[in-house]
Design a protein around this motif. Structure first.
Motif, PDB file in Angstrom:
ATOM      1  N   THR A 292       0.850  -1.185   0.000  1.00 29.59           N
ATOM      2  CA  THR A 292       0.000   0.000   0.000  1.00 29.59           C
ATOM      3  C   THR A 292       0.887   1.235   0.000  1.00 29.59           C
ATOM      4  N   ILE A 293       0.615   2.152  -0.903  1.00 30.74           N
ATOM      5  CA  ILE A 293       1.332   3.421  -0.977  1.00 30.74           C
ATOM      6  C   ILE A 293       0.402   4.514  -0.464  1.00 30.74           C
ATOM      7  N   VAL A 294       0.813   5.163   0.610  1.00 28.91           N
ATOM      8  CA  VAL A 294       0.027   6.250   1.189  1.00 28.91           C
ATOM      9  C   VAL A 294       0.707   7.566   0.839  1.00 28.91           C
ATOM     10  N   ILE A 295       0.018   8.401   0.107  1.00 28.75           N
ATOM     11  CA  ILE A 295       0.541   9.714  -0.265  1.00 28.75           C
ATOM     12  C   ILE A 295      -0.243  10.767   0.518  1.00 28.75           C
ATOM     13  N   HIS A 296       0.429  11.359   1.491  1.00 25.44           N
ATOM     14  CA  HIS A 296      -0.203  12.409   2.298  1.00 25.44           C
ATOM     15  C   HIS A 296       0.051  13.744   1.597  1.00 25.44           C
TER      16      HIS A 296
ATOM     17  N   VAL B 141      -4.569   8.305  -1.343  1.00 27.28           N
ATOM     18  CA  VAL B 141      -4.163   9.705  -1.250  1.00 27.28           C
ATOM     19  C   VAL B 141      -4.906  10.351  -0.094  1.00 27.28           C
ATOM     20  N   ALA B 142      -4.159  10.718   0.940  1.00 24.10           N
ATOM     21  CA  ALA B 142      -4.734  11.399   2.106  1.00 24.10           C
ATOM     22  C   ALA B 142      -4.777  12.887   1.822  1.00 24.10           C
ATOM     23  N   TYR B 143      -5.974  13.460   1.911  1.00 24.82           N
ATOM     24  CA  TYR B 143      -6.182  14.865   1.530  1.00 24.82           C
ATOM     25  C   TYR B 143      -7.093  15.479   2.578  1.00 24.82           C
ATOM     26  N   TYR B 144      -6.467  16.064   3.617  1.00 19.35           N
ATOM     27  CA  TYR B 144      -7.252  16.615   4.714  1.00 19.35           C
ATOM     28  C   TYR B 144      -7.784  17.991   4.338  1.00 19.35           C
ATOM     29  N   VAL B 145      -9.083  18.188   4.540  1.00 18.30           N
ATOM     30  CA  VAL B 145      -9.723  19.449   4.183  1.00 18.30           C
ATOM     31  C   VAL B 145     -10.351  20.059   5.431  1.00 18.30           C
ATOM     32  N   ARG B 146     -10.207  21.333   5.562  1.00 18.88           N
ATOM     33  CA  ARG B 146     -10.641  22.070   6.749  1.00 18.88           C
ATOM     34  C   ARG B 146     -11.790  22.997   6.363  1.00 18.88           C
TER      35      ARG B 146
END
Length: 412
Positions: A3-7, A136-141
């Motif tokens: 698993t490739i996690v791209i933050h 793809v980790a994409y945190y949105v505020r």
């Protein structure tokens, strides 16, 4: 198949906290969970690539220079041979994913090609997902707090009126449109926007959420080390400092060495908020609710956030037409100190900052000419302990007057 996690950020959504936690725990992640941290990269505009951590605790993609060239060229605006750069990066990620359960790449600047929907970038990730699981980790505020945080970190140094800066920055915050565009162009990846809001994060923190949701670690694996990093200045202080002489605080919008000193000096001050700050937040919230909330609701429904209103409805006093009155913030955020009070503060800051962060910046960017020519700097020679020591040693004779001046000016 690994698993490739791209933050990939976004900026002002806990990226520094995640990166700092990963750097401190990289050895344990690798030894206990076979999770390899490839590289942690600061904000794109800093033109800095930092391979974190050093030595045995990281297996870089090829050599450190290769990592630097590939990542920095991708997101500091270079356009030549982007196909080749992405292919090389993908090959390295794929190779390591064949050896480890999880491979982690964290680079806040990679939010840029995501929200710009860059075809080359997304196509490469989609091809990588044919052989590995790519998340793809994409945190949105919530947009109203994102825009204020961006102003408090960068915008007050931009030289632009607040309304102009906020409108320009807001172009990146249409989360639903970004989600639709990414899944249309890269259907094989798992593109996972996550809500950066305490009541919606697993465990209530960004670090715990990332560790459990994306790294799939058990509850005790994330640990209690969830330090909040890179907080912005208080809004009143940022508004005051937008009037500072050019070059006093930094060498540019994204040079944060001087800003870190100021944050330390005012950390324990209790600055009361005046009515203009409260009014400005109501105006900004009204603008963001009108501009973004319909898309937010679509994204929440698609991903099952159960967020309710992501940007709350504005208070009645903000006015029904507040979406068209963002320019009101230009007046509400205008510095209120007198010329004499400002001069006192500038002189105190000048003496304090000359003793500390200027020296830190010169040491940090003392790379070889070959590296400087590529505008890539590896912050590997100055250890964290030495940076902390330098950061804590400004001229003590100015700290008292500086705190007194900021306290008095913050009260208007």
């Amino acid at each position: 198949m690994g698993t490739i996690v791209i933050h990939a950020g976004m900026p002002k959504a806990g990226s520094s906290s995640v990166q700092n936690w990963l750097g401190r725990n990289a050895t344990e992640l690798l030894e206990r969970h076979d999770a390899l941290l490839v590289a942690a990269v600061p904000d794109a505009s800093e033109k800095t690539v930092e391979v974190v951590p050093r030595g045995h605790r990281v297996l870089p993609l090829g050599s450190q220079d290769v990592v630097s060239d590939q990542l920095a060229s991708l997101y500091i605006g270079r356009r030549h041979d982007r196909d080749g750069l992405m292919s090389g990066l993908a090959e390295g990620l794929s190779r390591e994913a064949g050896r480890h359960r999880t491979v982690i790449l964290t680079a806040e600047g990679l939010a840029h090609p995501v929200w710009r929907l860059e075809e080359i970038f997304l196509r490469c990730l989609d091809e990588l997902a044919s052989s590995h699981r790519v998340r793809v980790a994409y945190y949105v505020r919530p947009q109203h707090t994102t825009l204020e945080a961006a102003w408090r970190q960068w915008g007050f140094r931009s030289g632009k009126p607040p309304s102009e800066y906020l409108r320009h920055r807001g172009r990146t915050l249409h989360y639903w449109e970004t989600y639709e565009g990414v899944i249309a162009r890269a259907p094989r990846i798992s593109f996972e926007p996550r809500p950066f809001r305490g009541d919606l994060l697993v465990g209530g923190s960004i670090v715990g959420d990332f560790a459990r949701h994306f790294l799939e670690l058990e509850d005790d694996a994330a640990g209690a080390d969830q330090t909040w990093s890179n907080r912005g200045l208080p809004l009143e202080v940022a508004n005051l400092l937008q009037a500072a002489p050019e070059g006093l605080l930094s060498d540019g919008v994204h040079d944060n060495a001087g800003l870190a000193i100021v944050k330390d000096l005012i950390r324990d001050l209790d600055l009361p908020e005046d009515g203009d700050v409260e009014t400005s937040r109501a105006v900004l919230r009204a603008f963001c609710h009108a501009t973004y909330e319909a898309g937010n609701q679509q994204l929440s429904a698609a991903l099952g956030w159960g967020a309710g209103e992501f940007v709350p409805s504005p208070p009645a006093e903000a006015g029904a037409g507040a979406a068209a009155t963002l320019e009101r913030i230009d007046e509400l955020w205008r510095p209120k100190a007198s010329p004499a009070e400002r001069e006192l503060l500038w002189r105190a800051l000048s003496s304090t900052l000359t003793q500390g962060p200027k020296r830190v910046r010169r040491r940090r960017f003392s790379a070889s000419p070959r590296i400087r020519d590529r505008r890539v700097f590896l912050d590997l020679e100055l250890g964290v302990g030495r940076r902390e020591e330098a950061r804590r040693s400004p001229s003590r004779r100015w700290i008292g007057p500086l705190k007194s001046a900021v306290t008095r000016l913050g009260r208007g």
